[in-house]
Design an enzyme around this catalytic site. Sequence first.
Site: not given
Length: 716
Positions: A73, A125, A161, A189, A217
């Site tokens: 991150h 991040e 991302t 991403c 997560s």
Amino acid sequence: MTVQVAERGGFCFGVRRAVDSVLEATERFSPLYTLGPIIHNPAVVDMLEGRGAHVAYSVEEIPENATVVIRSHGVGPEVLEKLQTRGVRVIDATCPFVARIQQKVRQAFEAGMQVVLVGEPQHPEVQGINGWCHGTARIVQSAEDVEALPSMERVCVAAQTTTNRERWETLLALIQARFPGCEVFPSICSATFERQKEAVEIAEKADIMLVIGGRNSSNTQKLFTLCSARCPRTYLIESPEELPGNIPYRDVHVGITTGASTPAWIIKEVITRMCDIEKNEILTPETETETPEVKAEAPVAENPTTPAPAAEAEEQTTDADTVQSIPSTGEGEANFVEDFEKMMMPIRPGQIIKGKVVSVNDNEVCVNIGYKADGFIQRSEFSAGEDVNPRDVIKEGDEIEVEVLKVNDGEGNVLLSKKNVDSRKYWKDLVAAYNAGEHFTAVGKQAVKGGIIASINGIRAFIPASHLDTHYVEDINSYIGKPMEVVIIEMEKGRKRVVASHKNAILENEKRKKAEKWASIEEGTRVMGIVRRLTDFGAFVDIGGVDGLVHVTNLAWGRVQHPRDVVNVGDEIEVLIMKVDRENERISLGYKQLKPKPWDVATSKYIPGTIVTGKVVRLVSFGAFVELEPGLDGLVHISQIADHRIDKVESVLQPGQIVDVKILDVNPEEHRISLSIRDALVPKSENDYSPDDYEDSYDDADDDIYEVGDDIDPLA
Ligand code: F3S
């Protein structure tokens, strides 16, 4: 039971890189910390803890002189400074994609721009990126957030991302509408998107869908939401122990996808456990009938989030079908183990391997080479020829061949070269093409003593100055950066030394074109040509790479003093190919042959009784020849020259004199025209004239005077 494991599941390269960094550091540094859990997977974090990598949740927890690994991150510069001040050794495992955003944000801030970040404000991040513009970024995650933004002058927009692509596009459109001309840094991403896309495809065909990953997560939660919408029996598990034991595995198709933080060994254990359960089912077949059907949410002990709205899930749907099933009859497990072992196989520098492109950006390409760590191709190692942006020639999912440069670049990455592999291939192709006498395109790179160095598909070639062109070259620098056709005139295979010639390529091309032209030339055909040169005896005409001659007598039906009287240099004319002498390379062309013969139209053009203008061209004792047009002369008998008797023709007429004449008679068969100057002066009655009066005169002239073009002394 059949099992399908998502190819794009598991660690993304950023996470894998971070985990590998920690694993390596455990062998070299102690005490060792990670700033926050290195990934959202308790099992992996526990495993690393067991190897001496402790989790610190703040800088203050890390003792002086310890080593810390920064997770993928990333963090802000203020955190790095604090660590430095405390004397902590830092191993920065920030994902290169995140690092790029940090740099972009820093540059925008330094350029006086206002940064707008699309993402979750609390995500590490996003917080780390915000640190690179000193916490001044405006963070938005909804249309309302965009609406609430104040007026701003120069705006730079970037994204977390892992932002959902749809959300990014929606919010970006709103931001651009509010801040026209804002600078956009598209930083999503694709690893996340690709993983979700594949998971949806698998879930649509699965009877049971397993999402393996950490409940904390966000990308695992998202996978669960998407898969649940397609497969009612979707389960989110963190470890093999959580695998539901009360559902039938026999004769079902099981799909498995994994979050970005799930290591391969957990997948293997899950499959092994499923196989064991299935074996028990076979031994006790009544299990299936006794087992109640379980709903998607039921097996998730702590359902991490509210599932995403169905509409959002729908947007990820795809028609693509890339299913790869693994049968569970021992073979599936064997394949999995095989894959797993392959990952652990050693690789060595110089080894050529095949890999699949995982991600591409302007400066590097990440490649899955089936090894425990992904490989990176730097832009400088990408192309054997000109420098190219990898994005322009390669995309995610492409299979490529690469050479291992370094197994570990010091940060746990495998360094790869595509350039070296391409170079070898180009050399092989070059040798084959050289043997076949083919031409190549070379680009001048650098002027050196005696010539220039050029690149042929990335292979260096020397072109001597005398071979740069067919003429003397004043300035060899004018060939730098210029593509040119060359032939190889010398090749030392051992030393990979190549000498090339542009001049020879030009000459060979000319020769080939000439040969092709000669082969296509046919007598009796008409062709277009350009007049290149005039001489006293004719005109040379280029008919497409070869010159032919139109002799002066073939330029016009009449007498021609000089070719310039008919054609000029540069004129484009149609000519007839009259004769081809291939042996001596001579071509005779005709120009007048494509024009109508004057005598063919004389009767329709010159009607007896009409008066026309002509030029006196020759004098004879019995009269004068008057040219009506080139190739068409008529005779004025001495009795028809004046309205009074004359003794000598020259007493009245001179060659070159322009006179009016009356047409008395036209005889095309015998090429005779009888004219009268006298009648043109004073109209004569019809009875006074008889064409027969002049026949004798023509007969007198026949032998030595009459033919057009004959050289005659008019006074003879
Ligand atoms: Fe990096 Fe993309 Fe993973 S940004 S950490 S590779 S999801």
